[in-house]
Design a protein around this motif. Structure first.
Motif, PDB file in Angstrom:
ATOM      1  N   TRP A   1      42.104 -37.325  -2.973  1.00  0.00           N
ATOM      2  CA  TRP A   1      40.980 -37.627  -3.871  1.00  0.00           C
ATOM      3  C   TRP A   1      41.493 -38.499  -5.005  1.00  0.00           C
ATOM      4  CZ3 TRP A   1      40.374 -36.564  -9.108  1.00  0.00           C
ATOM      5  CH2 TRP A   1      39.081 -36.793  -9.637  1.00  0.00           C
ATOM      6  N   GLY A   2      40.650 -39.416  -5.459  1.00  0.00           N
ATOM      7  CA  GLY A   2      40.976 -40.238  -6.617  1.00  0.00           C
ATOM      8  C   GLY A   2      39.792 -40.328  -7.551  1.00  0.00           C
ATOM      9  N   SER A   3      40.050 -40.353  -8.844  1.00  0.00           N
ATOM     10  CA  SER A   3      38.958 -40.423  -9.820  1.00  0.00           C
ATOM     11  C   SER A   3      38.283 -41.787  -9.814  1.00  0.00           C
ATOM     12  CB  SER A   3      39.474 -40.101 -11.226  1.00  0.00           C
ATOM     13  OG  SER A   3      40.458 -41.051 -11.618  1.00  0.00           O
ATOM     14  N   LYS A   4      39.038 -42.837  -9.408  1.00  0.00           N
ATOM     15  CA  LYS A   4      38.486 -44.194  -9.336  1.00  0.00           C
ATOM     16  C   LYS A   4      38.816 -44.778  -7.966  1.00  0.00           C
ATOM     17  CE  LYS A   4      38.772 -44.981 -14.296  1.00  0.00           C
ATOM     18  NZ  LYS A   4      39.372 -45.776 -15.383  1.00  0.00           N
ATOM     19  N   PRO A   5      38.078 -44.388  -6.928  1.00  0.00           N
ATOM     20  CA  PRO A   5      38.413 -44.817  -5.570  1.00  0.00           C
ATOM     21  C   PRO A   5      38.031 -46.260  -5.243  1.00  0.00           C
ATOM     22  CG  PRO A   5      36.433 -43.477  -5.540  1.00  0.00           C
ATOM     23  CD  PRO A   5      36.936 -43.472  -6.962  1.00  0.00           C
ATOM     24  N   LEU A   6      37.210 -46.894  -6.113  1.00  0.00           N
ATOM     25  CA  LEU A   6      36.727 -48.248  -5.822  1.00  0.00           C
ATOM     26  C   LEU A   6      37.425 -49.281  -6.694  1.00  0.00           C
ATOM     27  CD1 LEU A   6      32.891 -47.489  -5.581  1.00  0.00           C
ATOM     28  CD2 LEU A   6      34.624 -47.420  -3.759  1.00  0.00           C
ATOM     29  N   ASP A   7      37.593 -50.485  -6.137  1.00  0.00           N
ATOM     30  CA  ASP A   7      38.204 -51.577  -6.898  1.00  0.00           C
ATOM     31  C   ASP A   7      37.159 -52.286  -7.753  1.00  0.00           C
ATOM     32  OD1 ASP A   7      36.763 -53.304  -5.229  1.00  0.00           O
ATOM     33  OD2 ASP A   7      38.490 -53.847  -4.005  1.00  0.00           O
ATOM     34  N   GLU A   8      37.555 -53.394  -8.388  1.00  0.00           N
ATOM     35  CA  GLU A   8      36.651 -54.132  -9.284  1.00  0.00           C
ATOM     36  C   GLU A   8      35.459 -54.742  -8.561  1.00  0.00           C
ATOM     37  OE1 GLU A   8      40.082 -56.701  -7.931  1.00  0.00           O
ATOM     38  OE2 GLU A   8      39.927 -54.738  -8.874  1.00  0.00           O
TER      39      GLU A   8
ATOM     40  N   CYS B   1      55.745 -33.057   2.719  1.00  0.00           N
ATOM     41  CA  CYS B   1      54.977 -34.299   2.674  1.00  0.00           C
ATOM     42  C   CYS B   1      53.770 -34.095   1.759  1.00  0.00           C
ATOM     43  CB  CYS B   1      54.521 -34.695   4.080  1.00  0.00           C
ATOM     44  SG  CYS B   1      55.839 -35.400   5.102  1.00  0.00           S
ATOM     45  N   GLY B   2      53.279 -35.172   1.171  1.00  0.00           N
ATOM     46  CA  GLY B   2      52.122 -35.082   0.284  1.00  0.00           C
ATOM     47  C   GLY B   2      51.232 -36.297   0.437  1.00  0.00           C
ATOM     48  N   PHE B   3      49.921 -36.069   0.298  1.00  0.00           N
ATOM     49  CA  PHE B   3      48.922 -37.106   0.573  1.00  0.00           C
ATOM     50  C   PHE B   3      47.875 -37.141  -0.534  1.00  0.00           C
ATOM     51  CE2 PHE B   3      50.585 -35.116   4.344  1.00  0.00           C
ATOM     52  CZ  PHE B   3      50.997 -36.176   5.124  1.00  0.00           C
ATOM     53  N   ILE B   4      47.427 -38.339  -0.876  1.00  0.00           N
ATOM     54  CA  ILE B   4      46.322 -38.494  -1.827  1.00  0.00           C
ATOM     55  C   ILE B   4      45.027 -38.145  -1.095  1.00  0.00           C
ATOM     56  CG2 ILE B   4      44.998 -40.106  -3.250  1.00  0.00           C
ATOM     57  CD1 ILE B   4      47.718 -39.689  -4.425  1.00  0.00           C
TER      58      ILE B   4
ATOM     59  N   ALA C   1      44.169 -38.056  -9.671  1.00  0.00           N
ATOM     60  CA  ALA C   1      44.274 -37.869  -8.220  1.00  0.00           C
ATOM     61  C   ALA C   1      44.506 -36.405  -7.876  1.00  0.00           C
ATOM     62  CB  ALA C   1      45.421 -38.713  -7.667  1.00  0.00           C
ATOM     63  N   ARG C   2      44.151 -36.083  -6.632  1.00  0.00           N
ATOM     64  CA  ARG C   2      44.503 -34.790  -6.046  1.00  0.00           C
ATOM     65  C   ARG C   2      45.441 -35.076  -4.887  1.00  0.00           C
ATOM     66  NH1 ARG C   2      39.569 -30.488  -6.090  1.00  0.00           N
ATOM     67  NH2 ARG C   2      39.015 -30.713  -8.301  1.00  0.00           N
ATOM     68  N   VAL C   3      46.525 -34.316  -4.834  1.00  0.00           N
ATOM     69  CA  VAL C   3      47.552 -34.501  -3.819  1.00  0.00           C
ATOM     70  C   VAL C   3      47.669 -33.223  -3.004  1.00  0.00           C
ATOM     71  CG1 VAL C   3      49.996 -35.016  -3.404  1.00  0.00           C
ATOM     72  CG2 VAL C   3      48.800 -36.072  -5.351  1.00  0.00           C
ATOM     73  N   ARG C   4      47.575 -33.359  -1.688  1.00  0.00           N
ATOM     74  CA  ARG C   4      47.756 -32.197  -0.808  1.00  0.00           C
ATOM     75  C   ARG C   4      49.190 -32.194  -0.295  1.00  0.00           C
ATOM     76  NH1 ARG C   4      43.579 -31.713   3.812  1.00  0.00           N
ATOM     77  NH2 ARG C   4      45.072 -32.713   5.193  1.00  0.00           N
ATOM     78  N   THR C   5      49.893 -31.078  -0.479  1.00  0.00           N
ATOM     79  CA  THR C   5      51.263 -30.948  -0.003  1.00  0.00           C
ATOM     80  C   THR C   5      51.305 -29.959   1.153  1.00  0.00           C
ATOM     81  OG1 THR C   5      51.741 -29.226  -1.648  1.00  0.00           O
ATOM     82  CG2 THR C   5      52.287 -31.496  -2.243  1.00  0.00           C
ATOM     83  N   GLU C   6      52.188 -30.254   2.112  1.00  0.00           N
ATOM     84  CA  GLU C   6      52.293 -29.423   3.317  1.00  0.00           C
ATOM     85  C   GLU C   6      53.586 -29.769   4.046  1.00  0.00           C
ATOM     86  OE1 GLU C   6      49.699 -32.209   6.344  1.00  0.00           O
ATOM     87  OE2 GLU C   6      48.608 -30.954   4.912  1.00  0.00           O
TER      88      GLU C   6
ATOM     89  N   LEU D   1      46.042 -31.122  -8.735  1.00  0.00           N
ATOM     90  CA  LEU D   1      45.482 -32.164  -9.594  1.00  0.00           C
ATOM     91  C   LEU D   1      46.611 -32.715 -10.447  1.00  0.00           C
ATOM     92  CD1 LEU D   1      42.906 -33.630 -10.686  1.00  0.00           C
ATOM     93  CD2 LEU D   1      42.788 -31.823 -12.424  1.00  0.00           C
ATOM     94  N   THR D   2      46.825 -34.025 -10.386  1.00  0.00           N
ATOM     95  CA  THR D   2      47.901 -34.628 -11.166  1.00  0.00           C
ATOM     96  C   THR D   2      47.638 -34.449 -12.654  1.00  0.00           C
ATOM     97  OG1 THR D   2      46.821 -36.797 -11.097  1.00  0.00           O
ATOM     98  CG2 THR D   2      48.453 -36.319  -9.377  1.00  0.00           C
ATOM     99  N   GLU D   3      48.700 -34.539 -13.445  1.00  0.00           N
ATOM    100  CA  GLU D   3      48.596 -34.253 -14.877  1.00  0.00           C
ATOM    101  C   GLU D   3      47.592 -35.154 -15.584  1.00  0.00           C
ATOM    102  OE1 GLU D   3      52.209 -32.817 -17.110  1.00  0.00           O
ATOM    103  OE2 GLU D   3      51.929 -34.746 -18.112  1.00  0.00           O
ATOM    104  N   ASP D   4      47.487 -36.407 -15.134  1.00  0.00           N
ATOM    105  CA  ASP D   4      46.542 -37.328 -15.775  1.00  0.00           C
ATOM    106  C   ASP D   4      45.120 -37.192 -15.227  1.00  0.00           C
ATOM    107  OD1 ASP D   4      46.730 -38.529 -13.285  1.00  0.00           O
ATOM    108  OD2 ASP D   4      47.789 -40.305 -13.997  1.00  0.00           O
ATOM    109  N   GLY D   5      44.919 -36.316 -14.238  1.00  0.00           N
ATOM    110  CA  GLY D   5      43.587 -36.071 -13.689  1.00  0.00           C
ATOM    111  C   GLY D   5      43.065 -37.172 -12.787  1.00  0.00           C
TER     112      GLY D   5
END
Length: 200
Positions: free
Chosen positions: A63-70, A58-61, A43-48, A37-41
């Protein structure tokens, strides 16, 4: 042996041992795998290990706390400098771009920020299992963050393997050979649609 020759031989031996020790540390660098979980909460990043080179990180997003646009639609990578990637979803995109271990056992390279479409220098390491330190630099300005390891699954989090259904997508250069990358799998046509297409 003369004292000068003894000192020279001793110095050469110490230098060789130090070099071998540093080479050993680089070879033994352990890739910090997991979901963080990133410090600002936000996103979640998976590293492998990267699919094309298991010695790189490598690392991938996932999960995001705000996955939708306006407009209420899933966010896309609209600021990407590569026009071919501007329509891809932000969720699941590759963020850590094949980081390489250095002599200190840390991983360095580039991190991609889909919020502005830019890549930055980054160094990543884990001194304790629960934390990942991420130090990013732009020109002469650097800042560090501490990402926390998470074991739970947040609603909407991608859980599938990389480049598999329900998982994040590698950039082509970091994918395992033969993997389908960087795109959303095409929707399979229903039997009715298939019949209609054949009729045309």
């Amino acid at each position: 042996m003369t004292p000068i020759l003894v000192r020279f031989t001793s110095a050469a031996l110490l230098a060789a041992v130090a070099f071998a020790s540093s080479q050993g540390r680089a070879a033994q660098a352990i890739i910090p795998t997991g979901t963080w979980l990133t410090e600002d909460g936000r996103a979640r990043v998976r590293t492998e290990p990267c699919g094309s080179d298991a010695t790189r990180l490598c690392g991938f997003i996932v999960w995001g706390s705000k996955p939708l646009d306006e407009n209420g639609k899933p966010k896309v990578d609209r600021y990407n400098p590569n026009p071919a990637k501007q329509g891809r979803p932000q969720l699941g995109h590759q963020m850590l771009l094949g980081l390489k271990s250095n002599s200190d056992g840390r991983f360095e390279g580039k991190i991609y920020n889909a919020e502005d479409g830019k890549s930055y220098d980054v160094m990543v390491w884990s001194d304790q299992p629960s934390l990942l330190t991420v130090k990013g630099c732009m020109l002469v300005f650097c800042a560090s963050q501490a990402w926390k390891r998470v074991a739970d699954v947040a609603p909407g989090q991608l859980q599938g393997a990389t480049d598999a259904p329900g998982g994040p997508r590698s950039d082509p250069e970091w994918a395992a050979k033969g993997a389908v990358t960087g795109s959303v799998p095409a929707k399979k046509a229903s039997p009715a649609e298939s019949s209609s297409m054949r009729a045309k």
